[in-house]
Structures are given as structure tokens and as C-alpha cells.
Design an enzyme around this catalytic site. Structure first.
Site, PDB file in Angstrom:
ATOM      1  N   LEU A  20       0.827  -1.214   0.000  1.00  0.00           N
ATOM      2  CA  LEU A  20       0.000   0.000   0.000  1.00  0.00           C
ATOM      3  C   LEU A  20       0.858   1.259   0.000  1.00  0.00           C
ATOM      4  CD1 LEU A  20      -2.552  -1.207   2.678  1.00  0.00           C
ATOM      5  CD2 LEU A  20      -2.970  -0.984   0.231  1.00  0.00           C
ATOM      6  N   SER A  21       2.185   1.087   0.149  1.00  0.00           N
ATOM      7  CA  SER A  21       3.057   2.258   0.260  1.00  0.00           C
ATOM      8  C   SER A  21       3.068   3.128  -1.003  1.00  0.00           C
ATOM      9  CB  SER A  21       4.472   1.830   0.632  1.00  0.00           C
ATOM     10  OG  SER A  21       4.458   1.304   1.933  1.00  0.00           O
ATOM     11  N   LYS A  70      15.361  -6.229   5.084  1.00  0.00           N
ATOM     12  CA  LYS A  70      15.610  -5.151   6.054  1.00  0.00           C
ATOM     13  C   LYS A  70      16.978  -5.269   6.729  1.00  0.00           C
ATOM     14  CE  LYS A  70      10.804  -3.984   7.023  1.00  0.00           C
ATOM     15  NZ  LYS A  70       9.772  -3.754   8.025  1.00  0.00           N
ATOM     16  N   ASN A  91      14.310   0.091   7.260  1.00  0.00           N
ATOM     17  CA  ASN A  91      13.117   0.062   6.400  1.00  0.00           C
ATOM     18  C   ASN A  91      13.044   1.293   5.495  1.00  0.00           C
ATOM     19  OD1 ASN A  91      12.258   2.085   8.198  1.00  0.00           O
ATOM     20  ND2 ASN A  91      10.110   1.501   7.927  1.00  0.00           N
ATOM     21  N   ASP A 106      10.019   1.932  11.593  1.00  0.00           N
ATOM     22  CA  ASP A 106       8.960   1.019  12.058  1.00  0.00           C
ATOM     23  C   ASP A 106       8.691   1.198  13.557  1.00  0.00           C
ATOM     24  OD1 ASP A 106       8.299  -0.311   9.671  1.00  0.00           O
ATOM     25  OD2 ASP A 106       9.927  -1.756   9.903  1.00  0.00           O
TER      26      ASP A 106
HETATM   27  P1  NAP Z   1       8.454 -12.297  10.315  1.00  0.00           P
HETATM   28  O1  NAP Z   1       9.778 -11.661  10.493  1.00  0.00           O
HETATM   29  O2  NAP Z   1       8.268 -13.332   9.252  1.00  0.00           O
HETATM   30  O3  NAP Z   1       8.053 -12.958  11.748  1.00  0.00           O
HETATM   31  C1  NAP Z   1       6.845 -13.645  11.914  1.00  0.00           C
HETATM   32  C2  NAP Z   1       6.728 -14.156  13.346  1.00  0.00           C
HETATM   33  O4  NAP Z   1       5.419 -14.719  13.486  1.00  0.00           O
HETATM   34  C3  NAP Z   1       7.722 -15.253  13.701  1.00  0.00           C
HETATM   35  O5  NAP Z   1       8.126 -15.098  15.025  1.00  0.00           O
HETATM   36  C4  NAP Z   1       6.890 -16.530  13.532  1.00  0.00           C
HETATM   37  O6  NAP Z   1       7.240 -17.560  14.444  1.00  0.00           O
HETATM   38  C5  NAP Z   1       5.504 -16.059  13.915  1.00  0.00           C
HETATM   39  N1  NAP Z   1       4.500 -16.882  13.225  1.00  0.00           N
HETATM   40  C6  NAP Z   1       4.302 -16.984  11.890  1.00  0.00           C
HETATM   41  N2  NAP Z   1       3.290 -17.838  11.633  1.00  0.00           N
HETATM   42  C7  NAP Z   1       2.853 -18.299  12.836  1.00  0.00           C
HETATM   43  C8  NAP Z   1       1.845 -19.206  13.231  1.00  0.00           C
HETATM   44  N3  NAP Z   1       1.063 -19.817  12.337  1.00  0.00           N
HETATM   45  N4  NAP Z   1       1.668 -19.416  14.549  1.00  0.00           N
HETATM   46  C9  NAP Z   1       2.443 -18.809  15.479  1.00  0.00           C
HETATM   47  N5  NAP Z   1       3.431 -17.935  15.167  1.00  0.00           N
HETATM   48  C10 NAP Z   1       3.631 -17.680  13.862  1.00  0.00           C
HETATM   49  O7  NAP Z   1       7.328 -11.229  10.045  1.00  0.00           O
HETATM   50  P2  NAP Z   1       7.304  -9.685  10.535  1.00  0.00           P
HETATM   51  O8  NAP Z   1       7.964  -8.832   9.552  1.00  0.00           O
HETATM   52  O9  NAP Z   1       7.762  -9.660  11.939  1.00  0.00           O
HETATM   53  O10 NAP Z   1       5.737  -9.356  10.440  1.00  0.00           O
HETATM   54  C11 NAP Z   1       4.812  -9.930  11.335  1.00  0.00           C
HETATM   55  C12 NAP Z   1       3.434  -9.303  11.183  1.00  0.00           C
HETATM   56  O11 NAP Z   1       3.500  -7.924  11.497  1.00  0.00           O
HETATM   57  C13 NAP Z   1       2.850  -9.381   9.765  1.00  0.00           C
HETATM   58  O12 NAP Z   1       1.476  -9.645   9.861  1.00  0.00           O
HETATM   59  C14 NAP Z   1       3.062  -8.005   9.213  1.00  0.00           C
HETATM   60  O13 NAP Z   1       2.068  -7.647   8.247  1.00  0.00           O
HETATM   61  C15 NAP Z   1       2.904  -7.157  10.463  1.00  0.00           C
HETATM   62  N6  NAP Z   1       3.609  -5.884  10.353  1.00  0.00           N
HETATM   63  C16 NAP Z   1       2.863  -4.748  10.383  1.00  0.00           C
HETATM   64  C17 NAP Z   1       3.490  -3.518  10.276  1.00  0.00           C
HETATM   65  C18 NAP Z   1       2.656  -2.277  10.305  1.00  0.00           C
HETATM   66  O14 NAP Z   1       3.159  -1.234   9.860  1.00  0.00           O
HETATM   67  N7  NAP Z   1       1.445  -2.321  10.822  1.00  0.00           N
HETATM   68  C19 NAP Z   1       4.889  -3.454  10.148  1.00  0.00           C
HETATM   69  C20 NAP Z   1       5.629  -4.640  10.131  1.00  0.00           C
HETATM   70  C21 NAP Z   1       4.969  -5.857  10.228  1.00  0.00           C
HETATM   71  P3  NAP Z   1       8.503 -18.537  14.224  1.00  0.00           P
HETATM   72  O15 NAP Z   1       9.680 -17.774  14.730  1.00  0.00           O
HETATM   73  O16 NAP Z   1       8.163 -19.722  15.051  1.00  0.00           O
HETATM   74  O17 NAP Z   1       8.567 -18.842  12.755  1.00  0.00           O
END
Ligand code: NAP
Length: 288
Positions: A20-21, A70, A91, A106
Site C-alpha cells: 500500500l506504500s 531489512k 526500512n 517502524d
Molecule cells: P516475520 O519476520 O516473518 O516474523 C513472523 C513471526 O510470526 C515469527 O516469530 C513466527 O514464528 C511467527 N509466526 C508466523 N506464523 C505463525 C503461526 N502460524 N503461529 C504462530 N506464530 C507464527 O514477520 P514480521 O515482519 O515480523 O511481520 C509480522 C506481522 O507484522 C505481519 O502480519 C506483518 O504484516 C505485520 N507488520 C505490520 C506492520 C505495520 O506497519 N502495521 C509493520 C511490520 C509488520 P517462528 O519464529 O516460530 O517462525
């Protein structure tokens, strides 16, 4: 003389999905009459270095960096801001005076959403974070650096929570522990926590029926935040609202990290209302 030649801003990621950016930033550039255009660039891992170097050759104004680059982008930059250094991830890149500077907006974007959308400061708060990925890292380091009393990182893979808890306490000095993302590890903790933040993708479109946590663990005194913004009302937030918790979705974090990046690229005050409208319009289009 100030040149009004058009300049590029990009987002580097792989895959990019429905980012969406571009919509948010292009609406902001247009509103302020800034001759920048923001493009999505899906970059292969072996071409990340060339893509970053191209920013210099093509006189980009800057870029955003998203999953999975990142951290990988850091060796290709000339220097890092204090936040990017502390979080260990970038980021936002600014190209200025022949140098590429890495920032992380972030964590600060999350903090701004907490303050502006909920009127809340992290100072003295006991926080439980679900997940141990990149978003958890930015939020944990930012909350730890801004006075949180205690942080717990609950993750499916315990070793990743352990590593991030150690890192967060070492760089911020905030007491941080790691637990498994399981009922028996969380139920007592949530009785005394103030803030519960979902930083996993569980509940995200198109699997929006799922929740990372058994809803029986929620208590009305908790403020519950979901970083997911697609959908804005996740199953977790719905369950939290049903028992009277204060809640916040991830749109504010997305908006303010973008607003902070806009300011870094343009040195102008970001038109936040226009950016929010563009984000909401983009979200409605993707989901409908
Ligand atoms: P990431 O680096 O891939 O990390 C995902 C984390 O979620 C990992 O710790 C993973 O656990 C856990 N996970 C994934 N699937 C799971 C499941 N089915 N059950 C339990 N734990 C699970 O992703 P990220 O960049 O941190 O992003 C995470 C979320 O934050 C996303 O939904 C993203 O859209 C959101 N986000 C939002 C913003 C915003 O601006 N609002 C910014 C950044 C991210 P494991 O370590 O066990 O694999």
C-alpha cells in the site's frame, strides 16, 4: 538553483504482494506538489546490491525496504541512523549528498500510533509480544528504549524468542524474557500485563478467522494491539473488544512509519490525513 527534475522513490522487497506504500506516498507527493514518484521494485536476492547501487546512479530520493531485505541491505549502505543501528534493520533509505543512509521508522511509527491513536506512553508498562520476527524486534527495542517496565516475547519457536529477548535486554536495559506462545506459559503473565501486541501474521487476510491466542486468556484490563492492518479488525481484536479491552489495529503503525519516511526524503511535514485516506482506499480495494 533548485532542480525540479522528477525523482524516484522505491520499495525493495520480494515478493511485494499488494504493497500500500506506493498509493500512500504518491498521494502525499501529489498533495504537496513534490515531483517524486514512488515505484514498487520486486528485487531478487542476488540483485539487491545492484538495486541499491542503482539508487546512486539514478539519483533516487530514497527507498523503503521490506521483507526479506531489512537486514540484508545494511552492508550496502554508507551509514545508519541510531535507531537502525539499535534495531539492526533498515526500512527506509535516504540518498543525500552522494551517500545512502539507512533509517528504521517502524519502531518510531509504532510509538507514534500508540501515542496519537491511544494516548499511551510505553513508560512503566508490562508488555507481552507475540512473535519474534522483524516486527517484534522493532517494537521490542523501541518499547525497551522508551521506558517499558518489562517485556515478554512469546514465540512458537522458543530459540528465536530467547535470542531476541537477550538482544533486547542488552541494547535497551529493559528486563526481557522469552516464553513459548502457549496457554500455560501465558495465562499468569497476562493477568499482570498492561499491553498485549500481536506481531505474528496469524489472522491476516485471507486467513482472517485465525487468532494467535486462545481468547479465554484475554482480560478486560489489557490493551490489545494487532500489527496486522489487513483486515483492520482481526479475530484477536474482535475477541478483545467483546470483553471490553481497549484495542488498536496496525494501520497507524503503517501510516506513521510512512509519514516519518516521507519527512526524511522531502524534509517537509507529511500530509498525514491524505496518507491515511489513501491507505484506507487501498485497503478497501484489496479486500473487496
Ligand atoms: P516475520 O519476520 O516473518 O516474523 C513472523 C513471526 O510470526 C515469527 O516469530 C513466527 O514464528 C511467527 N509466526 C508466523 N506464523 C505463525 C503461526 N502460524 N503461529 C504462530 N506464530 C507464527 O514477520 P514480521 O515482519 O515480523 O511481520 C509480522 C506481522 O507484522 C505481519 O502480519 C506483518 O504484516 C505485520 N507488520 C505490520 C506492520 C505495520 O506497519 N502495521 C509493520 C511490520 C509488520 P517462528 O519464529 O516460530 O517462525
Amino acid at each position: 538553483m533548485v532542480s525540479n527534475l522528477p525523482r524516484l522513490v522505491g520499495i525493495f522487497g520480494n515478493p511485494l504482494g499488494h504493497s500500500l506504500s506506493p498509493q500512500m506516498q504518491n498521494a502525499a507527493f501529489a498533495a504537496l506538489g513534490i515531483n517524486y514518484t514512488y515505484f514498487p521494485f520486486q528485487v531478487l536476492p542476488e540483485q539487491l546490491h545492484q538495486a541499491v547501487l542503482a539508487m546512486k546512479a539514478l539519483n533516487f530520493a530514497g527507498a523503503n525496504v521490506t521483507i526479506p531485505y531489512k537486514e540484508a541491505v545494511i552492508p550496502y549502505l554508507d551509514w545508519l541512523s541510531r535507531e537502525a543501528e539499535l534495531i539492526g534493520a533498515v526500512n527506509t533509505i535516504v540518498y543525500h549528498n552522494g551517500e545512502l543512509i539507512g533509517y528504521n521508522t517502524d519502531g518510531e511509527g509504532f510509538l507514534m500510533s500508540l501515542g496519537k491513536d491511544l494516548g499511551m506512553s510505553p513508560a512503566g508498562k508490562r508488555v507481552v509480544l507475540l512473535g519474534a520476527g522483524g516486527a517484534t524486534r522493532a517494537v521490542a527495542v523501541t518499547l525497551g528504549s522508551n521506558g517499558a517496565a518489562e517485556i515478554t516475547i512469546a514465540n512458537r519457536t522458543k530459540s528465536k524468542a530467547d535470542e531476541l529477548a537477550r538482544y533486547t535486554s542488552s541494547v535497551t536495559g529493559c528486563r526481557t524474557r522469552a516464553v513459548l506462545l502457549e496457554k500455560r506459559d501465558l495465562q499468569d503473565l497476562l493477568l499482570s500485563a498492561d499491553l498485549l501486541i500481536n506481531c505474528t501474521p496469524v489472522g491476516m487476510y485471507p486467513k482472517e478467522g485465525l487468532s494467535p491466542l486462545d481468547s479465554n486468556l484475554l482480560k478486560p484490563h489489557l490493551t490489545v494491539i494487532d500489527l496486522i492492518y489487513r483486515p483492520r479488525e482481526t479475530a484477536l481484536l474482535r475477541a478483545a473488544q467483546a470483553i471490553g479491552c481497549r484495542t488498536l489495529d496496525g494501520l497507524g503503525m503503517l501510516l506513521y512509519q510512512g509519514a516519518l519516511a516521507f519527512k526524511l526524503w522531502t524534509d517537509r511535514e507529511p500530509p498525514v490525513d491524505i496518507m491515511r485516506k489513501a491507505l484506507i482506499a487501498g485497503l478497501n480495494k484489496v479486500i473487496s
